[in-house]
Design a protein around this motif. Sequence first.
Motif, PDB file in Angstrom:
ATOM      1  N   CYS A 107      10.134 -75.294 -42.939  1.00 52.22           N
ATOM      2  CA  CYS A 107      10.345 -74.611 -44.219  1.00 52.22           C
ATOM      3  C   CYS A 107       9.523 -73.329 -44.295  1.00 52.22           C
ATOM      4  N   LEU A 108       8.262 -73.424 -43.873  1.00 49.52           N
ATOM      5  CA  LEU A 108       7.393 -72.239 -43.901  1.00 49.52           C
ATOM      6  C   LEU A 108       7.885 -71.170 -42.939  1.00 49.52           C
ATOM      7  N   TRP A 109       8.391 -71.614 -41.775  1.00 48.73           N
ATOM      8  CA  TRP A 109       8.900 -70.656 -40.775  1.00 48.73           C
ATOM      9  C   TRP A 109      10.131 -69.933 -41.315  1.00 48.73           C
ATOM     10  N   ILE A 110      11.046 -70.679 -41.953  1.00 49.19           N
ATOM     11  CA  ILE A 110      12.259 -70.075 -42.524  1.00 49.19           C
ATOM     12  C   ILE A 110      11.878 -69.141 -43.674  1.00 49.19           C
ATOM     13  N   LYS A 111      10.921 -69.578 -44.515  1.00 47.02           N
ATOM     14  CA  LYS A 111      10.473 -68.734 -45.627  1.00 47.02           C
ATOM     15  C   LYS A 111       9.895 -67.424 -45.108  1.00 47.02           C
ATOM     16  N   ARG A 112       9.094 -67.543 -44.042  1.00 53.78           N
ATOM     17  CA  ARG A 112       8.525 -66.323 -43.444  1.00 53.78           C
ATOM     18  C   ARG A 112       9.630 -65.396 -42.950  1.00 53.78           C
ATOM     19  N   SER A 113      10.667 -65.986 -42.333  1.00 52.22           N
ATOM     20  CA  SER A 113      11.796 -65.195 -41.848  1.00 52.22           C
ATOM     21  C   SER A 113      12.488 -64.483 -43.004  1.00 52.22           C
ATOM     22  N   MET A 134      11.163 -63.618 -45.869  1.00 55.28           N
ATOM     23  CA  MET A 134      10.274 -62.560 -46.375  1.00 55.28           C
ATOM     24  C   MET A 134      10.301 -61.336 -45.464  1.00 55.28           C
ATOM     25  N   LYS A 135      10.489 -61.588 -44.168  1.00 53.71           N
ATOM     26  CA  LYS A 135      10.470 -60.490 -43.197  1.00 53.71           C
ATOM     27  C   LYS A 135      11.762 -59.681 -43.201  1.00 53.71           C
ATOM     28  N   TYR A 136      12.902 -60.364 -43.458  1.00 50.43           N
ATOM     29  CA  TYR A 136      14.191 -59.702 -43.269  1.00 50.43           C
ATOM     30  C   TYR A 136      15.016 -59.533 -44.542  1.00 50.43           C
ATOM     31  N   ASP A 137      14.629 -60.160 -45.645  1.00 53.26           N
ATOM     32  CA  ASP A 137      15.498 -60.145 -46.829  1.00 53.26           C
ATOM     33  C   ASP A 137      15.569 -58.790 -47.524  1.00 53.26           C
ATOM     34  N   HIS A 138      14.754 -57.822 -47.101  1.00 54.24           N
ATOM     35  CA  HIS A 138      14.894 -56.469 -47.662  1.00 54.24           C
ATOM     36  C   HIS A 138      16.157 -55.778 -47.135  1.00 54.24           C
ATOM     37  N   ILE A 139      16.696 -56.297 -46.028  1.00 50.66           N
ATOM     38  CA  ILE A 139      17.939 -55.735 -45.482  1.00 50.66           C
ATOM     39  C   ILE A 139      19.093 -56.174 -46.379  1.00 50.66           C
ATOM     40  N   PRO A 140      19.969 -55.265 -46.806  1.00 54.88           N
ATOM     41  CA  PRO A 140      21.078 -55.664 -47.683  1.00 54.88           C
ATOM     42  C   PRO A 140      21.930 -56.741 -47.029  1.00 54.88           C
ATOM     43  N   ARG A 154      22.614 -57.797 -43.356  1.00 51.42           N
ATOM     44  CA  ARG A 154      22.007 -58.947 -42.686  1.00 51.42           C
ATOM     45  C   ARG A 154      22.942 -60.150 -42.746  1.00 51.42           C
ATOM     46  N   LEU A 155      22.919 -60.943 -41.658  1.00 47.54           N
ATOM     47  CA  LEU A 155      23.676 -62.185 -41.589  1.00 47.54           C
ATOM     48  C   LEU A 155      22.735 -63.284 -41.096  1.00 47.54           C
ATOM     49  N   ASN A 156      22.593 -64.349 -41.883  1.00 45.10           N
ATOM     50  CA  ASN A 156      21.715 -65.471 -41.524  1.00 45.10           C
ATOM     51  C   ASN A 156      22.557 -66.666 -41.087  1.00 45.10           C
ATOM     52  N   LEU A 157      22.360 -67.118 -39.856  1.00 49.73           N
ATOM     53  CA  LEU A 157      22.985 -68.347 -39.374  1.00 49.73           C
ATOM     54  C   LEU A 157      21.856 -69.306 -39.041  1.00 49.73           C
ATOM     55  N   PHE A 158      21.589 -70.236 -39.958  1.00 45.43           N
ATOM     56  CA  PHE A 158      20.428 -71.110 -39.859  1.00 45.43           C
ATOM     57  C   PHE A 158      19.178 -70.236 -39.745  1.00 45.43           C
TER      58      PHE A 158
END
Length: 499
Positions: free
Chosen positions: A22-28, A30-36, A77-81
């Motif tokens: 959960c922490l690893w995904i949250k960090r991800s 936080m790192k990438y969610d600024h990308i539309p 951005r596209l998130n797959l897992f």
Amino acid sequence: MALWNLLLYVLFVLFVAFLGLCLWIKRSHMKYDHIPGPPKDSFFFGHSLTVRRIMKRGGNMHDKFLEWAETYGPVYRLNLFHFVFVCVYCPETTKEILMSPKYLKDSFLHRKLFTMFGQRFLGNGLVTAIDHDLWYKQRRIMDPAFSSLYLRGLMGTFNETAEKLMDKLSECADSKRDIKMLSLVNCVTLDVITKVAFGMDLDFLSNNLPFPKAIEACLKGMVFNIRDTFFQLNPKNWRFVNEVREACRLLRTTGAQWINNRRSAMQNGEDVPKDILTQIIKCFEKEENKTEEDEEIMLDNFVTFFIAGQETTANQLSFCIMELARHPDIMEKLKNEIDEVIGMKKDLSYDDLGKLTYLTQVLKETLRLYPTAPATSREVMEEKVINGVKIPAGLTYVFSSYVASRLDKFFKDPLKFDPDRFHPDAPKPYYCYYPFSLGPRSCLGQNFAQMEAKVVMAKLIQRFDFNLVPGQTFDILDTGTLRPKSGVVCTVTHRKYRT
């Protein structure tokens, strides 16, 4: 008591692992969610549930990519897992990344294509090899099989195989029965690739062989293997998974047999053609300390060329037939060119192909709307700024020719089939049209494929009129490559020549 303590320990370890995930995904995030990008379906699954829904109903995932590009702009951005991808439709970035050899094929796709459901598929062949030196060595040895001089010598085979299709169409016209054009052109392109690339004359139009079904299973399996992480875990899918494994084994077993036969001929001093099979073996012979992996790479390339050399050309031909049947004005203009260039000649020459400029435009426009290999990707290990958005290092960039070619910022009225976009005097598309990819990793066989497509289409239009059977869909089936979902069902009649 000891068992209870062990159970508590296991639960504690699982809890810590879950918390860490959960922490690893949250960090991800936080790192990438600024990308539309579109809202994620869930914290854990990202956009995977949307992808699964589209696949379940047999939809075209690339239409969703197009919708997102129109909504969120040229980079999103596209998130797959836990995997994050960046979809890019900015011509300058497309040029920078695809034209440079320093940006490698991405490791995610390599893993998904190396094996399929546990069975080796494309491995480290020419399309999937990540290591630049390994790829370059293979590409350099394969080049002679696609030189312009060698391709000129293939005109006899192109003509001969296309004539078998004309004979089949003539039978259908005489019997007045509806025909599925995709199935027929699939047989033709398989005949061409097995004859030209591997020296085998199998006559798929007359013989019921297992290869077309095996190729279709591999391509369909490839999509599920890439886009649905849990596909193999569902018992409902196990029968299909086994079919895909068997299809992979069939292609690789066939490859091993054909390679051994050719290798024996070469060792016995027999004359062999400078075709793809010979080049595959030469690639192996260049190795000083041959290993079992080198043998497997030969089979990787056999499967790669067997599928890629047939599937995409057949789909392009089918889409082309479909669009010509929907646009009689374009068809009439094309008939006029073919009548003028080849008249009543039975066989086309290499020089004839260069004179069929409007047919070239039609085929290019077909690939604009229906790029049969619709996307490619690269790993970018450095930070970039695209369209004002900072993209962190270490992400995979996805480039879709399907999306770029359907954006109205690049093509006016993009859904209109208009071959004049590719008139010799028209402005050239600037890095937004790349159905064969771009740069050093562009498709080695693109000239081969377009020569074959021209011969088949020219003969078809020279001899026959065809009309679409009413009631069929014009939807696109997304099976890794793109194909017409209906199969392009037509009625065919002998053409009446003008006097």
